[in-house]
Design a protein around this motif. Structure first.
Motif, mmCIF file in Angstrom:
data_model
loop_
_atom_site.group_PDB
_atom_site.id
_atom_site.type_symbol
_atom_site.label_atom_id
_atom_site.label_comp_id
_atom_site.label_asym_id
_atom_site.label_seq_id
_atom_site.Cartn_x
_atom_site.Cartn_y
_atom_site.Cartn_z
ATOM 1 N N GLU A 1 -41.032 0.185 -44.499
ATOM 2 C CA GLU A 1 -40.488 1.263 -43.658
ATOM 3 C C GLU A 1 -39.443 2.028 -44.466
ATOM 4 O O GLU A 1 -38.685 1.428 -45.216
ATOM 5 N N GLU B 1 -42.674 6.355 -37.965
ATOM 6 C CA GLU B 1 -42.060 5.244 -37.219
ATOM 7 C C GLU B 1 -41.060 5.775 -36.198
ATOM 8 O O GLU B 1 -41.011 6.970 -35.934
ATOM 9 N N GLU C 1 -43.901 4.489 -42.147
ATOM 10 C CA GLU C 1 -44.246 3.111 -42.531
ATOM 11 C C GLU C 1 -45.599 3.085 -43.218
ATOM 12 O O GLU C 1 -46.524 3.802 -42.818
ATOM 13 N N GLY D 1 -33.144 0.777 -37.569
ATOM 14 C CA GLY D 1 -33.119 0.679 -39.028
ATOM 15 C C GLY D 1 -34.492 0.515 -39.642
ATOM 16 O O GLY D 1 -35.518 0.673 -38.988
ATOM 17 N N GLY E 1 -37.007 -2.078 -41.287
ATOM 18 C CA GLY E 1 -37.357 -3.480 -41.524
ATOM 19 C C GLY E 1 -38.249 -3.565 -42.752
ATOM 20 O O GLY E 1 -38.715 -2.556 -43.285
ATOM 21 N N HIS F 1 -40.913 -6.231 -42.772
ATOM 22 C CA HIS F 1 -41.504 -7.434 -42.190
ATOM 23 C C HIS F 1 -42.505 -8.064 -43.156
ATOM 24 O O HIS F 1 -43.198 -7.356 -43.888
ATOM 25 N N LEU G 1 -33.845 -3.517 -30.806
ATOM 26 C CA LEU G 1 -34.171 -2.504 -31.826
ATOM 27 C C LEU G 1 -35.452 -2.889 -32.574
ATOM 28 O O LEU G 1 -35.725 -2.389 -33.659
ATOM 29 N N TRP G 2 -36.233 -3.826 -32.001
ATOM 30 C CA TRP G 2 -37.495 -4.301 -32.609
ATOM 31 C C TRP G 2 -37.276 -4.972 -33.964
ATOM 32 O O TRP G 2 -38.171 -5.000 -34.799
ATOM 33 N N ALA G 3 -36.073 -5.455 -34.182
ATOM 34 C CA ALA G 3 -35.787 -6.085 -35.467
ATOM 35 C C ALA G 3 -35.959 -7.608 -35.408
ATOM 36 O O ALA G 3 -35.946 -8.268 -36.446
HETATM 37 N N1 GLU Z 1 -37.813 -0.492 -37.558
HETATM 38 C C1 GLU Z 1 -37.854 -1.797 -36.944
HETATM 39 C C2 GLU Z 1 -37.074 -2.806 -37.777
HETATM 40 O O1 GLU Z 1 -35.990 -2.508 -38.141
HETATM 41 C C3 GLU Z 1 -39.284 -2.281 -36.751
HETATM 42 C C4 GLU Z 1 -40.186 -1.426 -35.933
HETATM 43 C C5 GLU Z 1 -41.553 -2.088 -35.824
HETATM 44 O O2 GLU Z 1 -41.737 -2.960 -34.978
HETATM 45 O O3 GLU Z 1 -42.377 -1.824 -36.680
HETATM 46 O O4 GLU Z 1 -37.510 -3.875 -38.059
#
Ligand code: GLU
Ligand code: MG
Length: 452
Positions: free
Chosen positions: A147, A199, A206, A251, A253, A255, A313-315
């Protein structure tokens, strides 16, 4: 390293020189990632590649203790002005850089002058963990999601290069030539992109890539990041991969997706464990879940990481797992490509150190036949504190300091990674904690935004 090994590396490099010269390459960038997650480089003229392949290019070991601001600290095992390491390019990954004309790239592995692997070398640490799992017949496939936020304009402020909505087609249309070139450059370099999309955050995009062996995945994310950086520059844009680009906003990520295999069969689906995990897959996941607070010292290694790692925040700010749950630190993805996504980590992480730590934690889970708690089907933040406690869902460390305390107390990571890694990582983290002592969020974000 044996003399015959040096000779065969030089021979292979000579063949590559002819090929690269025909592609118009003049220089080869040899990269490694330092403890603070910054990709550092030494480069050689093309004609010098065979020498670098056999004998390495020189690099000071002090980079192991560099901080995000290029200051450095002194650890028990690393730091200081003395010593020399040799950067040996991995010729299997040598590739012309499509968006940096005249240049090729290879990830480097660090050896000492006698050709002994450097105990802090990230690629070597990943290889060792892969070998340990392989000895038990377990194979891992991994992939990082990249991302980033794109800025346009002068100065160091962040000015989103597109004002289109999150996931909006407007963003793709506005930046179509740029995004097309990102795809083309990655494809030309053999990076198998599976998806690209706008995103959630302002100016954020992303790229996700196909899974591969763990070492390959870490190399690929370095290559993908630096390719996106180069394409951005060519379009007058500036990318930030930093954990937090704008204080208070969502922010970036980074992953990590992990799947486990034995004899070609997935250990993440069709098994007798929860959500169809095989018991070995479950144990591996449980090993990671148990050690997430400590692993954050590798995966969320910046003071800025904790501005990102917040609930809702989906983090993935809670230590729990769940099917397709984007607020769980471990998100199980079911189906034919079943895998486990580690969401709580970001791009300030050295991807090699992070993978070595994740594999070691998973392996410890397998050795202990660890079991997962119940999967969590909701955003843990909406549960009452009492209910979270009842379900055993804990908030992950809320500061780098707390993560480092967990990291230094973790016996599994200490045994797997060795004292030099533990001490150096903790020393660098403490150096960055001191760097930002008393700083407000804005200051931390501004100081890290353009470093990643
Ligand atoms: N931007 C989010 C993060 O900081 C993730 C968003 C997503 O689920 O892809 O991890
Ligand atoms: Mg994403």
């Amino acid at each position: 390293m044996e003399a015959s090994e040096r000779d065969s590396r030089a021979d292979r490099a000579r063949e590559a020189v002819d090929r690269l010269a025909a592609d118009g390459v003049d220089g080869v960038a040899l990269t490694w990632v330092d403890t603070s997650g910054i990709t550092r480089v030494k480069a050689v003229p093309l004609a010098r590649l065979p020498h670098a392949a056999a004998w390495g290019a020189g690099a000071a070991p002090v980079f192991d203790t560099f901080l995000v601001d290029d200051g450095s600290v002194l650890g028990r095992f690393a730091g200081g002005p003395v010593g020399d390491l040799r950067l040996h390019p991995d010729l299997d990954r040598l590739v012309p850089l499509a968006a940096t004309p005249g240049w090729a790239w290879a990830p480097a592995e660090r050896f000492d002058q006698a050709g002994v692997p450097h105990p802090l070398d990230g690629r070597w640490l990943v290889r060792r963990e892969v070998g340990r799992l392989g000895a038990d017949g377990i194979h891992v496939r991994a992939g990082f999601e990249v991302e980033w936020c794109v800025s346009r304009g002068p100065g160091d402020a962040f000015t989103p290069a597109t004002t289109g909505p999150a996931y909006g087609m407007i963003r793709l249309v506005e930046l179509a030539p740029y995004l097309r070139e990102v795809l083309a450059a990655l494809a030309a370099q053999g990076v198998a992109v599976e998806q690209i999309h706008p995103e959630y955050a302002h100016g954020q995009f992303e790229v996700s890539v196909a899974p591969e062996d763990p070492l390959g995945a870490a190399d690929t994310v370095v290559l993908a990041q630096e390719t996106i950086r180069a394409v951005s520059a060519a379009h007058g844009l500036r990318p930030s991969f930093a954990p937090k680009v704008v204080a208070g906003a969502v922010g970036n990520g980074r992953h990590v997706h992990l799947s486990l295999w034995r004899d070609g069969a997935s250990l993440m689906s069709g098994g007798g464990g929860p959500l169809g995990l095989d018991r070995v897959g479950e144990a591996f996941a449980a090993g990671i879940l148990d050690r997430l607070p400590a692993l954050l010292a590798l995966g969320a290694p910046s003071v800025a990481s904790y501005l990102r790692l917040m609930p809702s925040l989906w983090a993935g700010a809670y230590a729990c797992w769940g099917l397709e749950n984007r607020e769980a630190a471990l998100r199980m993805i079911a189906g034919p490509n079943a895998n486990l996504e580690v969401k709580c980590v970001d791009a300030a992480a050295n991807p090699y150190l992070l993978l070595a730590g994740l594999l070691a934690a998973g392996r410890a889970g397998v050795a202990a036949a660890a079991r997962l708690p119940d999967p969590v089907p909701v955003d843990p933040a909406v549960l009452a504190p009492g209910e979270r406690a009842e379900r055993g869902i804990e908030r992950l460390p809320e500061s780098l300091t707390a993560a480092v305390v967990a990291f230094e107390a973790d016996e599994v990571l200490a045994a797997a990674l060795g004292p030099a890694v533990i001490d150096t990582v903790a020393t660098v983290r403490r150096g960055e904690i001191a760097l930002f002592e008393g700083a407000d969020d804005e200051t931390v974000v501004a100081a890290t935004r353009w470093r990643y």
